[in-house]
Design an enzyme around this catalytic site. Structure first.
Site, short mmCIF file in Angstrom:
data_model
loop_
_atom_site.label_atom_id
_atom_site.label_comp_id
_atom_site.label_asym_id
_atom_site.label_seq_id
_atom_site.Cartn_x
_atom_site.Cartn_y
_atom_site.Cartn_z
N TYR A 224 0.84 -1.20 0.00
CA TYR A 224 0.00 0.00 0.00
C TYR A 224 0.88 1.25 0.00
CZ TYR A 224 -3.30 3.55 1.59
OH TYR A 224 -4.07 4.69 1.70
N SER B 118 -2.41 13.02 8.24
CA SER B 118 -3.35 12.79 7.14
C SER B 118 -4.79 12.83 7.63
CB SER B 118 -3.06 11.42 6.51
OG SER B 118 -4.09 11.04 5.62
N GLN C 298 -3.38 17.74 7.02
CA GLN C 298 -3.69 17.60 5.60
C GLN C 298 -5.17 17.31 5.40
OE1 GLN C 298 -4.39 14.24 4.33
NE2 GLN C 298 -4.89 14.97 2.29
N THR D 40 -4.71 18.89 -0.20
CA THR D 40 -4.34 18.00 -1.31
C THR D 40 -5.37 18.11 -2.43
OG1 THR D 40 -3.24 16.46 0.19
CG2 THR D 40 -3.87 15.61 -1.97
N ARG E 94 -4.67 1.64 -8.49
CA ARG E 94 -3.52 1.03 -7.81
C ARG E 94 -3.64 -0.49 -7.87
NH1 ARG E 94 -4.01 5.52 -2.97
NH2 ARG E 94 -3.75 7.30 -4.37
N HIS F 231 1.81 12.93 -6.04
CA HIS F 231 1.26 11.99 -5.05
C HIS F 231 2.10 10.72 -4.98
CE1 HIS F 231 -2.47 12.09 -2.58
NE2 HIS F 231 -2.17 10.83 -2.38
N ARG G 130 1.17 7.83 -7.31
CA ARG G 130 0.01 7.02 -6.94
C ARG G 130 -1.27 7.49 -7.63
NH1 ARG G 130 0.38 4.04 -2.32
NH2 ARG G 130 -1.63 4.68 -1.46
#
Length: 381
Positions: free
Chosen positions: A24, A106, A127, A155, A164, A275, A278
């Site tokens: 991940y 985050s 964030q 973001t 992904r 990112h 990602r």
């Protein structure tokens, strides 16, 4: 195993953390070409060695948004850090504080805002994602403000999630993911005990506080997918700018025109970032995007850069390309997964020592001395 670099921490984390969590963090989107180029484009930049200069007063400190930083680095926001070490966000924040740099929490952290701020004295950064649920955004901003968070990192490069594919292979998503994760935990007993059992709850603290119910990893994937907002524009950010009293940084800038828009909007800083490879595979690496952005807005706004930084030399390279500071993501997650707080502290020590070497041998005594003159233009050789 012997640890001497961030790459060593990556291997140590691969052994210690179950595949569904390791990949991940380690993986990118689609074929992962941008993920690869982030690293190689930066590493391929040749540093210009200069000698016989007095480097006895070398100093890596900077001031950013009114804060003193021991080196030009900030721990970047990484979701679910509490799944790499027991209450991982707390451990990472404490490590950053001990080494004199900010930590960014985050939106989708395991530990809620209040748990992390209670464990440190230095104000952390927070964030926030662009989400359809404006009620959640206002709720979490109010909590971040009340908890004393100093800088907001907004973001903007996730109006839709990246594809992904590695997550489906690892068990983070896809068929039978619960069974696959359970089997992986059995084969990683230290993680199963330290994180799986002693690190509970494994819910997303900030999201759960808003919904009033426990939101776990599976719920989080669904919740985020439903809440990404492809309609977002600069106008939608105005209420956030008005609400937030402190510095506001726009993360996810890869084009000079977007950087100019951030200046016009009144942002205090930008993060040149894809990112970590990602999101849009095939996008420019941060190292390739940074010079033209710096040419367009340097001096009008603070420029941070991330994606591809794996050592202290890479920090110097980013500064030479035009960044005022950097953000570290995967590098600290590897160290956190391998050795918790002590691992992150050691990783930051390693990065700082590597910066000292690079600055000494390029004859740059202060961070402000580092310019593109620190790089060799290989096209002219």
């Amino acid at each position: 195993m012997i640890i001497s670099s961030a790459n060593d921490y990556r291997e140590a984390a691969r052994r210690r953390v179950p595949p569904f969590m390791f990949h991940y963090a380690d993986g990118g989107s689609f074929s992962e070409r941008t993920l690869e180029r982030n690293v190689t484009d930066l590493a391929d930049l040749a540093l210009r060695q200069r000698v016989l200069k007095d480097m006895s007063q070398l100093d890596t400190e900077i001031e950013l948004f009114g804060e003193k930083l021991a080196m030009p680095a900030v721990l970047a926001p990484v979701g679910a850090c509490g799944m790499y070490a027991r209450r991982g966000e707390v451990q990472a924040a404490q490590a950053a504080e001990n080494k004199g740099i900010p930590f960014t929490l985050s939106t989708v952290s395991i530990c809620p805002i209040e748990e992390v701020t209670a464990a440190i004295k230095r104000p952390m950064w927070f964030q926030l994602y662009v989400l359809k649920d404006r009620g959640f955004m206002k709720h979490v901003l109010e909590r971040a403000k009340a908890a004393g968070c100093s800088t907001l990192v907004f973001t903007v490069d996730m109006p839709t999630p990246g594809a992904r594919y590695r997550d489906r292979h690892s068990g983070m998503s896809g068929d039978y993911k619960e069974i696959r994760r359970a089997l992986q935990a059995v084969t990683h007993p230290f993680w199963a005990w330290d994180v799986g059992i002693k690190g509970k709850p494994h819910t997303l603290g900030n999201v759960s506080a808003y919904t009033g119910k426990a939101v776990g990893l599976d719920d989080y994937v669904v919740w985020l997918g439903e809440n990404f907002d492809p309609s977002i524009s600069w106008k939608d950010l105005e209420w956030i700018r008005d609400f937030w009293d402190g510095p506001m940084v726009i993360k996810g800038i890869l084009d000079p025109e977007d950087a100019k828009d951030a200046v016009r909007f009144g942002a205090d800083g930008i993060v040149v970032s894809n990112h970590g490879g990602r999101q849009l595979d095939g996008a420019l690496s941060s190292a390739r995007a940074l010079p033209s952005i710096a040419d367009a807005v340097k001096g009008d706004i603070k420029i941070l850069a991330d994606s591809g930084i794996r050592n202290g030399l890479d920090i110097v390279r980013m500064l030479a390309l035009g960044a005022d500071a950097t953000m570290l993501g995967r590098a600290f997650v590897y160290a956190l997964g391998a050795a918790g707080k002590a691992g992150v502290e050691n990783m930051l020590d390693i990065f700082k020592k590597e910066m000292h070497v690079a600055m000494t041998l390029t004859s740059n005594q202060k961070i402000s001395d580092i310019t593109r003159d620190a790089l060799v233009d290989l096209s002219k050789l």
